[in-house]
Design a protein around this motif. Sequence first.
Motif, PDB file in Angstrom:
ATOM      1  N   SER A 158       7.937 -58.459 -30.525  1.00  0.00           N
ATOM      2  CA  SER A 158       6.948 -58.253 -29.472  1.00  0.00           C
ATOM      3  C   SER A 158       5.544 -58.607 -29.922  1.00  0.00           C
ATOM      4  CB  SER A 158       6.984 -56.800 -28.991  1.00  0.00           C
ATOM      5  OG  SER A 158       6.579 -55.920 -30.026  1.00  0.00           O
ATOM      6  N   GLY A 159       5.343 -58.794 -31.217  1.00  0.00           N
ATOM      7  CA  GLY A 159       4.034 -59.209 -31.711  1.00  0.00           C
ATOM      8  C   GLY A 159       3.152 -58.075 -32.154  1.00  0.00           C
ATOM      9  N   GLY A 160       3.742 -56.917 -32.411  1.00  0.00           N
ATOM     10  CA  GLY A 160       2.979 -55.815 -32.992  1.00  0.00           C
ATOM     11  C   GLY A 160       2.253 -54.983 -31.957  1.00  0.00           C
ATOM     12  N   VAL A 161       1.112 -54.449 -32.328  1.00  0.00           N
ATOM     13  CA  VAL A 161       0.342 -53.545 -31.481  1.00  0.00           C
ATOM     14  C   VAL A 161      -0.626 -54.366 -30.645  1.00  0.00           C
ATOM     15  CG1 VAL A 161      -1.192 -51.566 -31.451  1.00  0.00           C
ATOM     16  CG2 VAL A 161       0.513 -51.781 -33.259  1.00  0.00           C
ATOM     17  N   GLY A 162      -0.436 -54.379 -29.320  1.00  0.00           N
ATOM     18  CA  GLY A 162      -1.262 -55.220 -28.477  1.00  0.00           C
ATOM     19  C   GLY A 162      -1.016 -56.693 -28.811  1.00  0.00           C
ATOM     20  N   PHE A 163      -2.060 -57.500 -28.720  1.00  0.00           N
ATOM     21  CA  PHE A 163      -1.937 -58.904 -29.136  1.00  0.00           C
ATOM     22  C   PHE A 163      -2.492 -59.013 -30.542  1.00  0.00           C
ATOM     23  CE2 PHE A 163      -3.117 -63.267 -29.701  1.00  0.00           C
ATOM     24  CZ  PHE A 163      -2.037 -63.952 -29.160  1.00  0.00           C
ATOM     25  N   ASP A 164      -1.606 -59.004 -31.496  1.00  0.00           N
ATOM     26  CA  ASP A 164      -1.992 -59.019 -32.902  1.00  0.00           C
ATOM     27  C   ASP A 164      -1.656 -60.392 -33.473  1.00  0.00           C
ATOM     28  OD1 ASP A 164      -2.115 -58.701 -35.718  1.00  0.00           O
ATOM     29  OD2 ASP A 164      -1.891 -56.537 -35.476  1.00  0.00           O
ATOM     30  N   ALA A 165      -2.684 -61.203 -33.715  1.00  0.00           N
ATOM     31  CA  ALA A 165      -2.464 -62.580 -34.151  1.00  0.00           C
ATOM     32  C   ALA A 165      -1.704 -62.640 -35.469  1.00  0.00           C
ATOM     33  CB  ALA A 165      -3.801 -63.309 -34.279  1.00  0.00           C
ATOM     34  N   GLU A 166      -1.964 -61.690 -36.368  1.00  0.00           N
ATOM     35  CA  GLU A 166      -1.281 -61.728 -37.664  1.00  0.00           C
ATOM     36  C   GLU A 166       0.201 -61.409 -37.514  1.00  0.00           C
ATOM     37  OE1 GLU A 166      -3.308 -60.333 -41.303  1.00  0.00           O
ATOM     38  OE2 GLU A 166      -4.843 -59.606 -39.930  1.00  0.00           O
ATOM     39  N   VAL A 167       0.540 -60.463 -36.650  1.00  0.00           N
ATOM     40  CA  VAL A 167       1.954 -60.164 -36.431  1.00  0.00           C
ATOM     41  C   VAL A 167       2.627 -61.308 -35.684  1.00  0.00           C
ATOM     42  CG1 VAL A 167       3.621 -58.533 -35.457  1.00  0.00           C
ATOM     43  CG2 VAL A 167       1.511 -57.688 -36.495  1.00  0.00           C
ATOM     44  N   HIS A 168       1.910 -61.938 -34.766  1.00  0.00           N
ATOM     45  CA  HIS A 168       2.460 -63.124 -34.094  1.00  0.00           C
ATOM     46  C   HIS A 168       2.758 -64.217 -35.119  1.00  0.00           C
ATOM     47  CE1 HIS A 168       2.259 -62.592 -29.657  1.00  0.00           C
ATOM     48  NE2 HIS A 168       1.455 -61.599 -29.997  1.00  0.00           N
ATOM     49  N   ALA A 169       1.882 -64.388 -36.087  1.00  0.00           N
ATOM     50  CA  ALA A 169       2.119 -65.392 -37.128  1.00  0.00           C
ATOM     51  C   ALA A 169       3.353 -65.037 -37.952  1.00  0.00           C
ATOM     52  CB  ALA A 169       0.883 -65.511 -38.025  1.00  0.00           C
ATOM     53  N   ILE A 170       3.530 -63.744 -38.229  1.00  0.00           N
ATOM     54  CA  ILE A 170       4.728 -63.305 -38.951  1.00  0.00           C
ATOM     55  C   ILE A 170       5.970 -63.611 -38.122  1.00  0.00           C
ATOM     56  CG2 ILE A 170       5.968 -61.284 -39.827  1.00  0.00           C
ATOM     57  CD1 ILE A 170       3.191 -60.066 -40.484  1.00  0.00           C
ATOM     58  N   ARG A 171       5.917 -63.287 -36.826  1.00  0.00           N
ATOM     59  CA  ARG A 171       7.051 -63.568 -35.943  1.00  0.00           C
ATOM     60  C   ARG A 171       7.365 -65.063 -35.914  1.00  0.00           C
ATOM     61  NH1 ARG A 171       5.710 -63.403 -29.889  1.00  0.00           N
ATOM     62  NH2 ARG A 171       4.767 -65.337 -30.642  1.00  0.00           N
ATOM     63  N   ASP A 172       6.333 -65.892 -35.824  1.00  0.00           N
ATOM     64  CA  ASP A 172       6.557 -67.340 -35.805  1.00  0.00           C
ATOM     65  C   ASP A 172       7.201 -67.802 -37.111  1.00  0.00           C
ATOM     66  OD1 ASP A 172       5.481 -67.391 -33.297  1.00  0.00           O
ATOM     67  OD2 ASP A 172       3.512 -68.163 -33.932  1.00  0.00           O
ATOM     68  N   GLY A 173       6.820 -67.163 -38.216  1.00  0.00           N
ATOM     69  CA  GLY A 173       7.448 -67.493 -39.492  1.00  0.00           C
ATOM     70  C   GLY A 173       8.925 -67.141 -39.498  1.00  0.00           C
ATOM     71  N   VAL A 174       9.278 -66.007 -38.879  1.00  0.00           N
ATOM     72  CA  VAL A 174      10.689 -65.634 -38.768  1.00  0.00           C
ATOM     73  C   VAL A 174      11.440 -66.679 -37.955  1.00  0.00           C
ATOM     74  CG1 VAL A 174      12.307 -63.941 -37.813  1.00  0.00           C
ATOM     75  CG2 VAL A 174      10.261 -63.174 -38.990  1.00  0.00           C
ATOM     76  N   ARG A 175      10.848 -67.093 -36.848  1.00  0.00           N
ATOM     77  CA  ARG A 175      11.506 -68.105 -36.011  1.00  0.00           C
ATOM     78  C   ARG A 175      11.736 -69.398 -36.785  1.00  0.00           C
ATOM     79  NH1 ARG A 175       8.172 -67.363 -30.280  1.00  0.00           N
ATOM     80  NH2 ARG A 175       9.357 -65.549 -29.538  1.00  0.00           N
ATOM     81  N   GLU A 176      10.726 -69.841 -37.517  1.00  0.00           N
ATOM     82  CA  GLU A 176      10.869 -71.083 -38.280  1.00  0.00           C
ATOM     83  C   GLU A 176      11.973 -70.945 -39.328  1.00  0.00           C
ATOM     84  OE1 GLU A 176       9.540 -74.017 -37.810  1.00  0.00           O
ATOM     85  OE2 GLU A 176       8.289 -73.368 -36.136  1.00  0.00           O
ATOM     86  N   ALA A 177      12.008 -69.781 -39.994  1.00  0.00           N
ATOM     87  CA  ALA A 177      13.040 -69.567 -41.012  1.00  0.00           C
ATOM     88  C   ALA A 177      14.426 -69.544 -40.392  1.00  0.00           C
ATOM     89  CB  ALA A 177      12.771 -68.255 -41.750  1.00  0.00           C
ATOM     90  N   MET A 178      14.564 -68.888 -39.239  1.00  0.00           N
ATOM     91  CA  MET A 178      15.863 -68.826 -38.571  1.00  0.00           C
ATOM     92  C   MET A 178      16.291 -70.207 -38.085  1.00  0.00           C
ATOM     93  SD  MET A 178      17.201 -65.812 -38.652  1.00  0.00           S
ATOM     94  CE  MET A 178      18.417 -66.020 -37.357  1.00  0.00           C
ATOM     95  N   MET A 179      15.363 -70.954 -37.503  1.00  0.00           N
ATOM     96  CA  MET A 179      15.701 -72.304 -37.044  1.00  0.00           C
ATOM     97  C   MET A 179      16.096 -73.184 -38.222  1.00  0.00           C
ATOM     98  SD  MET A 179      13.187 -73.279 -33.871  1.00  0.00           S
ATOM     99  CE  MET A 179      11.651 -72.932 -34.729  1.00  0.00           C
ATOM    100  N   GLY A 180      15.397 -73.025 -39.341  1.00  0.00           N
ATOM    101  CA  GLY A 180      15.749 -73.785 -40.528  1.00  0.00           C
ATOM    102  C   GLY A 180      17.135 -73.437 -41.034  1.00  0.00           C
ATOM    103  N   THR A 181      17.471 -72.152 -41.006  1.00  0.00           N
ATOM    104  CA  THR A 181      18.793 -71.717 -41.450  1.00  0.00           C
ATOM    105  C   THR A 181      19.888 -72.292 -40.557  1.00  0.00           C
ATOM    106  OG1 THR A 181      17.946 -69.660 -42.397  1.00  0.00           O
ATOM    107  CG2 THR A 181      20.273 -69.692 -41.811  1.00  0.00           C
TER     108      THR A 181
END
Length: 208
Positions: free
Chosen positions: A112-135
Amino acid sequence: MNNSQQRGGDRSAARRAELITIGRKLFADTSYDALSMDDIARHAGVAKGLIYYYFKSKRGYYLAIIEDSVGDLVARAARHDDLPPVERVHRTVDGYLRYAEHHQAAYRAIISGGVGFDAEVHAIRDGVREAMMGTIAEGTYGHKDVPCLVRTALLGWLCSVEGVTLDWIGRRDLPRATVCALLVRTLGDTLRVIEDFEPSYPAPARRP
């Protein structure tokens, strides 16, 4: 670095890791806003200043917990690289669901991107997506570097996985095995659509 400094560094890292483990349990049961730093320090059995020492702020502590959770999620997804491609994908999806099932608060925060709109948590989420897509790409095609169309199609499937998983852990009205089979089947359909658009990226054969 001398031995005394090394031991001090090891103790510091262990203490930080211990605080993250405690935080993961706390935030699993209680919302971010409902926990004060005093609450966290009391549950951890430490002075509040120690948490500030390691993490600077409540938000810094929260981000460290999310990053630690992400490491677990990505590690589970990449654990089965010695299996045949189809079986590897199945185990990857099952590991993803197991993580979400047993770490629901952390999973929701990541997706969900953390508390409110949290750019750093969004970046973490995007990193998870990239890792999963790579896998998934490596398990299917033998490498992570794929054309834009393939990446876009895999991202679309992964976003649907996130939605299904959030709904599933909220309702829990289907067995994990059923949800896993559903997601693997829809991935197979996605891979066959990719093959239609990019014949040089053939889909694996269907499981018997």
